[in-house]
Write a protein that holds these residues in place. Structure first.
Motif, PDB file in Angstrom:
ATOM      1  N   ALA A 476     -49.203 -36.243 -15.301  1.00  0.00           N
ATOM      2  CA  ALA A 476     -47.583 -36.530 -14.373  1.00  0.00           C
ATOM      3  C   ALA A 476     -47.435 -35.646 -12.606  1.00  0.00           C
ATOM      4  CB  ALA A 476     -46.023 -35.259 -15.024  1.00  0.00           C
ATOM      5  N   CYS A 504     -46.984 -41.614 -18.503  1.00  0.00           N
ATOM      6  CA  CYS A 504     -47.140 -40.386 -17.314  1.00  0.00           C
ATOM      7  C   CYS A 504     -45.931 -40.724 -16.976  1.00  0.00           C
ATOM      8  CB  CYS A 504     -48.535 -41.741 -16.461  1.00  0.00           C
ATOM      9  SG  CYS A 504     -50.400 -41.600 -17.007  1.00  0.00           S
ATOM     10  N   HIS A 505     -45.904 -39.226 -16.078  1.00  0.00           N
ATOM     11  CA  HIS A 505     -44.400 -39.155 -15.379  1.00  0.00           C
ATOM     12  C   HIS A 505     -44.850 -38.841 -13.856  1.00  0.00           C
ATOM     13  CE1 HIS A 505     -43.080 -38.322 -19.299  1.00  0.00           C
ATOM     14  NE2 HIS A 505     -43.663 -37.592 -19.322  1.00  0.00           N
ATOM     15  N   ARG A 572     -37.240 -39.656 -11.929  1.00  0.00           N
ATOM     16  CA  ARG A 572     -37.822 -40.189 -12.380  1.00  0.00           C
ATOM     17  C   ARG A 572     -38.152 -41.083 -12.685  1.00  0.00           C
ATOM     18  NH1 ARG A 572     -38.405 -39.812 -18.241  1.00  0.00           N
ATOM     19  NH2 ARG A 572     -36.143 -39.105 -18.284  1.00  0.00           N
ATOM     20  N   THR A 574     -40.334 -42.809 -15.801  1.00  0.00           N
ATOM     21  CA  THR A 574     -41.672 -42.496 -17.081  1.00  0.00           C
ATOM     22  C   THR A 574     -42.737 -44.096 -17.275  1.00  0.00           C
ATOM     23  OG1 THR A 574     -40.991 -40.297 -17.849  1.00  0.00           O
ATOM     24  CG2 THR A 574     -42.012 -41.307 -18.948  1.00  0.00           C
TER      25      THR A 574
END
Ligand code: NAG
Ligand code: NAG
Ligand code: NAG
Ligand code: NAG
Ligand code: NAG
Ligand code: NAG
Length: 624
Positions: A476, A504-505, A572, A574
């Motif tokens: 992240a 994965c962020h 965000r 992702t």
């Protein structure tokens, strides 16, 4: 087949009211008891008259399975057809399941575990009790649809095969300590509470593993079955987090959710800390895992290491399996070069150069080398090629003889994921766990073929060099609008294929009235819209929150350049890949844009309607 039904028909004649304390049993219920398999491994049970329709107006009929006190009950449905008239299966026809009983008795107050109706696809095919009894309670109204009921088998399993090899801490329900010393075994197992039955709701369990100095902890999650689905672990109520140290302040190596098989984790030092949290309404089966205290590695050749894996496999029946196809015999053994077999440990060097034998001179005929890379903690192995020139007698790339093969661990097996040959420089390669193996086959020699040259590195950032990495998620990155107003972002290992089973962020945190604009230049994420689990799709998800945001659809497949904008100052992204097929991922550039700036320079962005605004940075939740 026929004899099975005869057995179950015989059992159906038993009435249990006589056998059990009458006051404990719901007096309105009839009851069938299955307490022995009469020397057979399995017994058979079925609804009345199966496969003819089950009777209508069954008020309450109990199928009671009673094992010995050290046993649990497993039942497997072979067929299931209970007419579903209500979505929640709580009215009409249904089967109520009691998994957690001390005795083979229920009354109106006994807590049930779930209710089943519908067909075989709607129910878990196997159910386990946590204690010595399991009860199914059938109710039916007017069975106008001629639903046929159910048939299945049951058996009793020794409960001790699901015992955690560790010490439960006094005063806790499920906090364990697994410590290596000269009195304990160097390997064992641990399980989620009640495994293989469903774990309880609203629990938090911890497993503290401590090796001795010069040892590290290896854990293999053989099977993880939490809530079903492909939702990001960030938005899951049931998760397992693995920390590379003594407590949950240490960096997170792995975060597991949904359903996972054969995931390996390796500590960097001598401690590992594991948290299992369950908060969902529909608990799954949980997990089973192996742990091992391993001496910090000293084996230096690949064959020694493979041998040690084989040995381990034979001493631990259900341990990891390594299948490596034997090389076809390509020449007399005397000419095979094996001194290029090597294990490369991240303990010794974090990066370096590898090449074919003799590079940049042509590699000798019958060269055959294996390079085994062993990282630890959350390290991944990345290989970046600088030169690639293998002998290729005919230009048909599918018929490679001289080749560089790439293997990664998938579901506990070394699986070949790539096969490079000819003169095309391969894209970067990344492992999906701590290990990776390269196999070089140079069957022919030619004075024109130099072989290959590459750089390897053990990295913790998944090859992502923008943003700031957060330690408490495996992969992240934050992009802070105060620090940098624009830049790039890309998928793990870009422009190489992204690793499998990776999440994965990318968190964007702007200031004041910022919004975030993201322009994707390249997009190749394996999948078919709407990118759901049913099509086994990898996907990229966008959200104005930490939670899922229905305003944005998931993205997958191959796409032309496109732009995505946030509503407010937090955004965000992702990325999530599964254990099948890969793509080259994405690259994009981002920009924090002030509202003022935006209304002057470009057309207004559609304003979404969200009830209530939250000024607290969502990132605070991650850091807390
Ligand atoms: C159920 O079976 C009965 C008797 O065989 C028949 O009359 C009825 O039509 C069947 N109902 C359905 C929904 O198939
Ligand atoms: C275990 O190790 C300790 C210290 O290393 C030693 O004193 C003790 O004798 C050992 N016990 C056994 C049973 O080997
Ligand atoms: C290995 O990493 C170090 C430090 O990051 C760097 O100075 C060195 O050049 C790297 N070596 C290779 C071969 O990439
Ligand atoms: C962004 O950077 C500023 C300045 O360094 C800092 O005060 C702020 O806490 C950072 N925000 C986040 C979410 O990391
Ligand atoms: C994005 O990736 C593509 C394909 O690898 C490349 O051609 C392009 O230059 C990249 N763009 C940016 C902005 O990184
Ligand atoms: C926003 O949504 C709320 C509740 O759904 C609604 O009452 C309100 O009218 C909406 N406002 C706008 C500007 O659409």
């Amino acid at each position: 087949m026929k004899s099975h039904y005869e057995t179950s028909a015989a059992l159906l004649l038993l009435k249990c009211i006589i056998l059990m304390a009458v006051d404990a049993v719901n007096p309105g219920c009839d009851c069938l008891v299955f307490s022995a398999t009469y020397g057979k491994e399995y017994g058979v049970f079925s609804s009345q008259d199966y496969p003819k329709p089950y009777p209508s107006h069954v008020d309450c009929l109990l199928y009671t399975f009673v094992a010995h006190k050290d046993e649990i009950v497993e039942i497997t449905f072979k067929d299931f057809d209970i007419y579903k008239s209500h979505l929640d299966c709580l009215k009409g026809d249904y089967l109520k399941v009691f998994l957690h009983l001390e005795k083979g008795e229920v009354n109106e107050l006994s807590p049930w575990s779930r209710v089943l109706c519908g067909s075989l696809q709607d129910i878990p095919p196997v159910l386990y009790s946590s204690g010595p009894a399991l009860i199914l309670e059938l109710h039916s109204q007017s069975n106008l649809n001629n639903a046929t009921g159910f048939v299945g088998s049951f058996r009793f399993i020794d409960k001790r095969s699901f015992q955690t090899d560790g010490q439960r801490l006094a005063g806790t329900d499920c906090d364990y300590q697994l410590i290596s010393n000269n009195l304990t075994r160097s390997r064992g197992r641990f399980f989620s509470p009640r495994y293989p039955s469903n774990y309880p709701q609203h629990i938090k369990c911890t497993y503290k593993l401590r090796a001795r100095s010069r040892e590290r902890v290896r854990v293999l999650f053989e099977e993880v079955m939490l809530e079903k689905g492909d939702v990001s672990c960030l938005n899951r109520a049931d998760v397992i987090k693995v920390y590379d140290g003594r407590n949950n302040l240490a960096p997170t190596i792995a975060m597991l959710c949904n359903e996972v098989t054969e995931q390996e984790v390796l500590s960097t030092g001598s401690d590992m800390y594991i948290e299992f949290i369950s908060n969902s309404d529909l608990p799954g089966q949980g997990f089973k895992a192996l742990f091992q205290f391993q001496p910090v590695a000293t084996l230096t050749t690949t064959s020694d290491r493979l041998h040690s894996i084989e040995t381990e496999k034979s001493t631990l029946a259900t341990g990891p399996v390594t299948h490596i196809k034997k090389m076809p015999d390509t020449g007399s053994p005397a000419t095979t070069i094996t001194n290029c077999d090597m294990v490369i440990y991240s303990d010794n060097s974090k990066n370096g150069t590898i090449s074919s034998p003799g590079y940049p001179e042509p590699y000798p005929a019958h060269s055959y080398c294996r390079l085994d890379f062993q990282g630890r903690g959350k390290e991944r192995v990345q290989i970046i090629f600088r030169d690639f020139d293998l002998f290729n007698p005919n230009d048909d790339a599918k018929e490679c003889i001289d080749a560089l093969l790439v293997y990664v661990q998938i579901d506990g097996r070394l699986e070949r994921v790539d096969n490079h040959c000819g003169q095309t420089l391969p894209r970067p390669i990344m492992s999906n766990g701590p290990g990776l193996m390269l196999e070089f086959k140079g069957v022919y020699s030619s004075r024109n073929s130099r072989g290959y040259l590459a750089e390897y590195s053990f990295i913790e950032n998944y090859g992502i060099h923008s943003g700031e990495q957060i330690a408490n998620l495996p992969c992240a990155f934050t992009f802070n609008g105060t620090m940098q107003r624009s830049g790039v972002l890309y998928s793990p290992n870009f422009p190489g294929y992204y690793p499998r089973d990776t999440e994965c962020h990318y968190f964007f945190q702007g200031i004041n009235d910022d919004t975030i604009h993201i322009k994707f230049h390249h997009f190749d994420v394996e999948g078919v819209p709407p990118c759901e689990a049913i099509s086994a799709s990898d996907y990229v998800e966008f959200s104005n929150f930490m939670a899922r945001d229905r305003r944005y659809e998931r993205y997958c497949g191959q796409k032309e350049a496109f732009e995505i904008k946030s509503d407010r100052k937090f955004f965000r992204i992702t990325f999530r890949s599964n254990d099948r097929l890969d793509g080259t991922g994405f690259n994009a550039s981002y920009r924090f844009v002030r509202k003022m700036e935006q209304s002057v320079s470009s057309q207004p962005v559609a304003k979404a309607n969200h009830s209530g605004t939250c000024d607290i940075s969502p990132l605070l939740f991650i850091f807390s």
